[in-house]
Design a protein around this motif. Sequence first.
Motif, short mmCIF file in Angstrom:
data_model
loop_
_atom_site.label_atom_id
_atom_site.label_comp_id
_atom_site.label_asym_id
_atom_site.label_seq_id
_atom_site.Cartn_x
_atom_site.Cartn_y
_atom_site.Cartn_z
N ALA A 27 7.34 -0.90 15.87
CA ALA A 27 8.11 -0.62 14.66
C ALA A 27 8.45 -1.92 13.93
O ALA A 27 8.52 -1.96 12.71
CB ALA A 27 9.39 0.13 15.02
N ALA A 28 8.65 -2.98 14.73
CA ALA A 28 9.06 -4.25 14.14
C ALA A 28 7.86 -5.07 13.64
O ALA A 28 8.04 -6.07 12.96
CB ALA A 28 9.84 -5.06 15.16
N GLU A 29 6.65 -4.65 14.01
CA GLU A 29 5.47 -5.40 13.61
C GLU A 29 5.34 -5.43 12.09
O GLU A 29 5.41 -4.41 11.42
CB GLU A 29 4.21 -4.77 14.22
CG GLU A 29 2.95 -5.59 13.94
CD GLU A 29 1.69 -4.89 14.46
OE1 GLU A 29 0.60 -5.39 14.18
OE2 GLU A 29 1.83 -3.86 15.14
N GLU A 30 5.16 -6.62 11.55
CA GLU A 30 5.07 -6.80 10.11
C GLU A 30 3.73 -6.27 9.59
O GLU A 30 2.68 -6.64 10.10
CB GLU A 30 5.20 -8.29 9.78
CG GLU A 30 5.22 -8.59 8.31
CD GLU A 30 5.26 -10.09 8.03
OE1 GLU A 30 5.62 -10.46 6.92
OE2 GLU A 30 4.92 -10.87 8.94
N VAL A 31 3.80 -5.39 8.59
CA VAL A 31 2.58 -4.88 7.98
C VAL A 31 2.23 -5.78 6.79
O VAL A 31 3.05 -6.02 5.91
CB VAL A 31 2.75 -3.42 7.49
CG1 VAL A 31 1.51 -2.95 6.75
CG2 VAL A 31 3.06 -2.51 8.66
N LYS A 32 1.00 -6.31 6.81
CA LYS A 32 0.56 -7.20 5.73
C LYS A 32 -0.65 -6.58 5.03
O LYS A 32 -1.54 -6.05 5.68
CB LYS A 32 0.14 -8.56 6.29
CG LYS A 32 1.25 -9.32 7.00
CD LYS A 32 0.69 -10.61 7.57
CE LYS A 32 1.72 -11.35 8.41
NZ LYS A 32 1.14 -12.56 9.04
N PHE A 61 6.76 -3.96 3.56
CA PHE A 61 5.51 -4.64 3.93
C PHE A 61 5.39 -5.94 3.15
O PHE A 61 6.10 -6.16 2.17
CB PHE A 61 4.29 -3.74 3.72
CG PHE A 61 4.04 -3.30 2.30
CD1 PHE A 61 3.23 -4.06 1.44
CD2 PHE A 61 4.59 -2.12 1.80
CE1 PHE A 61 2.99 -3.65 0.14
CE2 PHE A 61 4.35 -1.71 0.49
CZ PHE A 61 3.55 -2.48 -0.34
N THR A 62 4.49 -6.80 3.60
CA THR A 62 4.29 -8.11 2.98
C THR A 62 2.98 -8.12 2.20
O THR A 62 1.96 -7.63 2.68
CB THR A 62 4.26 -9.21 4.05
OG1 THR A 62 5.53 -9.21 4.74
CG2 THR A 62 4.04 -10.58 3.44
N PHE A 296 -0.59 0.52 1.65
CA PHE A 296 0.39 0.56 2.75
C PHE A 296 0.34 1.90 3.47
O PHE A 296 0.32 1.96 4.70
CB PHE A 296 1.79 0.29 2.20
CG PHE A 296 2.90 0.47 3.21
CD1 PHE A 296 3.01 -0.39 4.29
CD2 PHE A 296 3.81 1.50 3.06
CE1 PHE A 296 4.03 -0.21 5.23
CE2 PHE A 296 4.83 1.69 3.99
CZ PHE A 296 4.95 0.83 5.07
N GLU A 297 0.32 2.99 2.69
CA GLU A 297 0.23 4.33 3.28
C GLU A 297 -1.05 4.49 4.10
O GLU A 297 -1.05 5.06 5.19
CB GLU A 297 0.27 5.39 2.17
CG GLU A 297 1.61 5.60 1.53
CD GLU A 297 2.60 6.26 2.47
OE1 GLU A 297 2.20 7.18 3.22
OE2 GLU A 297 3.77 5.84 2.48
N TRP A 298 -2.13 3.95 3.57
CA TRP A 298 -3.44 4.08 4.22
C TRP A 298 -3.44 3.37 5.57
O TRP A 298 -3.91 3.93 6.57
CB TRP A 298 -4.51 3.52 3.29
CG TRP A 298 -5.93 3.87 3.66
CD1 TRP A 298 -6.35 4.73 4.63
CD2 TRP A 298 -7.12 3.39 3.01
NE1 TRP A 298 -7.73 4.81 4.65
CE2 TRP A 298 -8.22 4.00 3.67
CE3 TRP A 298 -7.36 2.51 1.96
CZ2 TRP A 298 -9.54 3.73 3.30
CZ3 TRP A 298 -8.67 2.26 1.59
CH2 TRP A 298 -9.75 2.86 2.25
N VAL A 299 -2.93 2.15 5.60
CA VAL A 299 -3.01 1.38 6.85
C VAL A 299 -1.97 1.81 7.88
O VAL A 299 -2.13 1.58 9.07
CB VAL A 299 -2.90 -0.14 6.60
CG1 VAL A 299 -4.01 -0.63 5.69
CG2 VAL A 299 -1.53 -0.54 6.05
#
Length: 333
Positions: A27-32, A61-62, A296-299
């Motif tokens: 959950a904490a993993e940053e989405v880039k 997300f970043t 973001f939704e896709w990944v």
Amino acid sequence: MNRRGIRSLCCAALAVTAVSLSSTLLAAEEVKIGFLVKQAEEPWFQTEWAFAEKAGKDKGFTVIKIAVPDGEKTLSAIDSLAANGAKGFVICPPDVGLGPAIVAKAKANGLKVMAVDDRFVDANGKFMEDVPYLGMAAFEVGQKQGAAMATEAKKRGWDWKDTYAVINTFNELDTGKKRTDGSVKALEDAGFPKDHILFTAQKTLDVPGSMDATNSALVKLPSGAKNLIIGGMNDNTVLGGVRATETAGFAAANVIGIGINGTDAIGELKKPNSGFFGSMLPSPHIEGYNTASMMFEWVTTGKEPPKFTAMDDVTLITRENFKQELEKIGLWN
């Protein structure tokens, strides 16, 4: 309780803790995600970037922003995104013909890819319709351009009998043809006589190219031509046309030129008087926000964006409102 029972309880507790910790880490993993644009210095792309970042702040997300002015930088940027842990990217490519190479490089790096503004084409020059794309609905935007020209002509009290239209075309580009086709359809729907529309093909998509094209049409006008409408696929194709009317002796009050894009018309709209009346300004802020959100939704959920999201949300900017409209979306500087 015997030792075996206690050991089993401890193992179970550890397993639950491990699963819980794993879930927390995930959950904490940053989405880039990447957002690659061909001309980073242009206000249009600066605005797309700014609103992509706003989507990132809103949704968590970043956005990694990279300028890709040529093919070599584009392909190395995709490698860089993968190395930085990105899961996918949105791109307006420097050359639509790079489509197959971009898709291959993205697949090799395990990245999802979506095109914005300019759609990928394959080796045969056909649109790569399997790659999700968000861009302007060319025909519909052209219709709004034509309708705006007709509305302004009626507002000025122009009689269609002594009004003619010069439409600078560039039919080699599908988007260009759809825009001018849409514009002409709207003019005809407004009652504009078909035989008062002069089509002239441009050799180049710039101001000198459209000036040359319009000049070749102006010599064909009948002596009774009093008022002129100038159309084309973007701001520059109309700006060149307006320049030609100035050289031919038409007063600004007798010319209506409306472009498409807005950002290339700012200098002209700052002038107090010109036959260039306005431009249909698209929505880079919406495009930046929506494409970043879709990626973001896709990944994160696996929900793939539509193969084509058509944007026909445009605003007519004129000398009266251009500064305010550009300020709204961060395009005024």
